[in-house]
Write a protein that holds these residues in place. Sequence first.
Motif, PDB file in Angstrom:
ATOM      1  N   ASP A 153     -91.900  -8.326   6.979  1.00 28.60           N
ATOM      2  CA  ASP A 153     -91.024  -7.923   5.880  1.00 28.60           C
ATOM      3  C   ASP A 153     -90.007  -6.893   6.369  1.00 28.60           C
ATOM      4  O   ASP A 153     -90.330  -5.996   7.153  1.00 28.60           O
ATOM      5  CB  ASP A 153     -91.843  -7.323   4.735  1.00 28.60           C
ATOM      6  N   ASP A 154     -88.789  -7.028   5.902  1.00 24.22           N
ATOM      7  CA  ASP A 154     -87.724  -6.109   6.271  1.00 24.22           C
ATOM      8  C   ASP A 154     -86.820  -5.910   5.055  1.00 24.22           C
ATOM      9  O   ASP A 154     -86.281  -6.877   4.522  1.00 24.22           O
ATOM     10  CB  ASP A 154     -86.927  -6.681   7.448  1.00 24.22           C
ATOM     11  N   PRO A 155     -86.712  -4.672   4.547  1.00 18.53           N
ATOM     12  CA  PRO A 155     -87.224  -3.447   5.178  1.00 18.53           C
ATOM     13  C   PRO A 155     -88.675  -3.154   4.773  1.00 18.53           C
ATOM     14  O   PRO A 155     -89.177  -3.689   3.790  1.00 18.53           O
ATOM     15  CB  PRO A 155     -86.302  -2.370   4.623  1.00 18.53           C
ATOM     16  N   LEU A 156     -89.319  -2.288   5.559  1.00 16.43           N
ATOM     17  CA  LEU A 156     -90.630  -1.753   5.230  1.00 16.43           C
ATOM     18  C   LEU A 156     -90.478  -0.276   4.855  1.00 16.43           C
ATOM     19  O   LEU A 156     -89.612   0.419   5.391  1.00 16.43           O
ATOM     20  CB  LEU A 156     -91.577  -1.869   6.433  1.00 16.43           C
ATOM     21  N   SER A 157     -91.325   0.179   3.952  1.00 19.40           N
ATOM     22  CA  SER A 157     -91.301   1.587   3.572  1.00 19.40           C
ATOM     23  C   SER A 157     -91.671   2.463   4.765  1.00 19.40           C
ATOM     24  O   SER A 157     -92.620   2.177   5.499  1.00 19.40           O
ATOM     25  CB  SER A 157     -92.284   1.842   2.422  1.00 19.40           C
ATOM     26  N   ARG A 158     -90.935   3.540   4.940  1.00 18.06           N
ATOM     27  CA  ARG A 158     -91.232   4.456   6.045  1.00 18.06           C
ATOM     28  C   ARG A 158     -92.517   5.245   5.810  1.00 18.06           C
ATOM     29  O   ARG A 158     -93.170   5.650   6.766  1.00 18.06           O
ATOM     30  CB  ARG A 158     -90.081   5.451   6.231  1.00 18.06           C
ATOM     31  N   TRP A 159     -92.875   5.462   4.537  1.00 17.77           N
ATOM     32  CA  TRP A 159     -93.936   6.426   4.248  1.00 17.77           C
ATOM     33  C   TRP A 159     -95.104   5.845   3.467  1.00 17.77           C
ATOM     34  O   TRP A 159     -96.008   6.586   3.094  1.00 17.77           O
ATOM     35  CB  TRP A 159     -93.354   7.634   3.501  1.00 17.77           C
ATOM     36  N   LEU A 160     -95.119   4.536   3.230  1.00 20.80           N
ATOM     37  CA  LEU A 160     -96.252   3.955   2.514  1.00 20.80           C
ATOM     38  C   LEU A 160     -97.483   3.814   3.400  1.00 20.80           C
ATOM     39  O   LEU A 160     -98.614   3.892   2.922  1.00 20.80           O
ATOM     40  CB  LEU A 160     -95.864   2.587   1.934  1.00 20.80           C
ATOM     41  N   TRP A 161     -97.287   3.618   4.694  1.00 22.53           N
ATOM     42  CA  TRP A 161     -98.404   3.282   5.577  1.00 22.53           C
ATOM     43  C   TRP A 161     -99.540   4.306   5.587  1.00 22.53           C
ATOM     44  O   TRP A 161    -100.696   3.904   5.691  1.00 22.53           O
ATOM     45  CB  TRP A 161     -97.901   3.007   6.995  1.00 22.53           C
ATOM     46  N   PRO A 162     -99.296   5.640   5.447  1.00 22.87           N
ATOM     47  CA  PRO A 162    -100.457   6.546   5.456  1.00 22.87           C
ATOM     48  C   PRO A 162    -101.391   6.343   4.263  1.00 22.87           C
ATOM     49  O   PRO A 162    -102.570   6.706   4.328  1.00 22.87           O
ATOM     50  CB  PRO A 162     -99.821   7.951   5.422  1.00 22.87           C
ATOM     51  N   ALA A 163    -100.859   5.767   3.168  1.00 27.99           N
ATOM     52  CA  ALA A 163    -101.673   5.582   1.965  1.00 27.99           C
ATOM     53  C   ALA A 163    -102.348   4.221   1.904  1.00 27.99           C
ATOM     54  O   ALA A 163    -103.176   3.984   1.025  1.00 27.99           O
ATOM     55  CB  ALA A 163    -100.798   5.781   0.721  1.00 27.99           C
ATOM     56  N   LYS A 164    -102.031   3.346   2.831  1.00 21.72           N
ATOM     57  CA  LYS A 164    -102.537   1.979   2.716  1.00 21.72           C
ATOM     58  C   LYS A 164    -104.051   1.899   2.865  1.00 21.72           C
ATOM     59  O   LYS A 164    -104.679   1.010   2.283  1.00 21.72           O
ATOM     60  CB  LYS A 164    -101.850   1.071   3.742  1.00 21.72           C
ATOM     61  N   TRP A 165    -104.635   2.809   3.626  1.00 19.87           N
ATOM     62  CA  TRP A 165    -106.095   2.746   3.772  1.00 19.87           C
ATOM     63  C   TRP A 165    -106.773   3.047   2.448  1.00 19.87           C
ATOM     64  O   TRP A 165    -107.847   2.524   2.153  1.00 19.87           O
ATOM     65  CB  TRP A 165    -106.570   3.688   4.870  1.00 19.87           C
ATOM     66  N   ILE A 166    -106.137   3.877   1.605  1.00 16.80           N
ATOM     67  CA  ILE A 166    -106.681   4.157   0.266  1.00 16.80           C
ATOM     68  C   ILE A 166    -106.408   2.974  -0.662  1.00 16.80           C
ATOM     69  O   ILE A 166    -107.286   2.524  -1.402  1.00 16.80           O
ATOM     70  CB  ILE A 166    -106.078   5.443  -0.316  1.00 16.80           C
ATOM     71  N   LEU A 167    -105.183   2.469  -0.612  1.00 12.65           N
ATOM     72  CA  LEU A 167    -104.812   1.358  -1.491  1.00 12.65           C
ATOM     73  C   LEU A 167    -105.651   0.113  -1.220  1.00 12.65           C
ATOM     74  O   LEU A 167    -105.893  -0.693  -2.124  1.00 12.65           O
ATOM     75  CB  LEU A 167    -103.325   1.030  -1.310  1.00 12.65           C
ATOM     76  N   ALA A 168    -106.089  -0.036   0.016  1.00 13.78           N
ATOM     77  CA  ALA A 168    -106.860  -1.232   0.380  1.00 13.78           C
ATOM     78  C   ALA A 168    -108.352  -1.101   0.091  1.00 13.78           C
ATOM     79  O   ALA A 168    -109.095  -2.076   0.284  1.00 13.78           O
ATOM     80  CB  ALA A 168    -106.654  -1.556   1.860  1.00 13.78           C
ATOM     81  N   VAL A 169    -108.810   0.058  -0.376  1.00 12.74           N
ATOM     82  CA  VAL A 169    -110.248   0.275  -0.598  1.00 12.74           C
ATOM     83  C   VAL A 169    -110.874  -0.782  -1.504  1.00 12.74           C
ATOM     84  O   VAL A 169    -111.964  -1.294  -1.210  1.00 12.74           O
ATOM     85  CB  VAL A 169    -110.515   1.697  -1.127  1.00 12.74           C
ATOM     86  N   PRO A 170    -110.255  -1.156  -2.642  1.00 13.07           N
ATOM     87  CA  PRO A 170    -110.866  -2.223  -3.465  1.00 13.07           C
ATOM     88  C   PRO A 170    -111.092  -3.513  -2.683  1.00 13.07           C
ATOM     89  O   PRO A 170    -112.113  -4.194  -2.871  1.00 13.07           O
ATOM     90  CB  PRO A 170    -109.851  -2.421  -4.599  1.00 13.07           C
TER      91      PRO A 170
END
Length: 221
Positions: A19-36
């Motif tokens: 995907d382009d563009p990708l968010s510069r700052w979403l990646w640190p939160a993805k481990w939390i968002l993926a918990v479910p």
Amino acid sequence: MWSLVKVPDNPVRVNARLDDPLSRWLWPAKWILAVPHYVLLFLLWIAFTVVSVIAFFAILLAERYPRTLFDFNLGVLRWTWRVAYYSYGALGTDRYPPFSLGEEPQYPARLDIAYPERLSRGLVLVKWWLLATPHYVVIGFFLGGPRLGVWYGGLIPVLTIIAAVTLAFTGRYPKDLYDLVLGLNRWALRVAAYATLMTDSYPPFRLDVGGSEPTHREDRS
């Protein structure tokens, strides 16, 4: 002299789109968002293991992987690949993965495994532990894991973190790095399908990089 030769079709096909563009700052939160997803996948992989044991005996007796069981396990692998692609297996999309065992053709990460009409009784006894062992050694370096009581990071997580930091500073995911990460994931998924009895086609010791399955490769003759 270099020439292009056709790559034999592999029953395990891994494709993805960056995907382009990708968010510069979403990646640190993805481990939390993926918990479910992690919670559900933990349960699904328990079921996956049980289904694989049942399939083992079905192949041993009838040389067939029951289609319903095959489709379920394929669904678990697809779900796992989508979550990995979203999170720290690739960080290739910001689109949240669907809670689905289905094909989901609109999602940028896709996995297909051709259904085998017949599987070898002899191979089912040895491929998941003996024949696949050389690949286990290789993908252990890709994925990381515990060794002698210490957790070692694998090549894929390290490369995705490098990509994330680069993305944060430049706003772009380096294309060559993305291609390499996809090649490593493709290798691991091919081995997963073979080791879990879904194909008799032995995974090649070959790094096919890029988001699309290769159709040709260079050959020196």
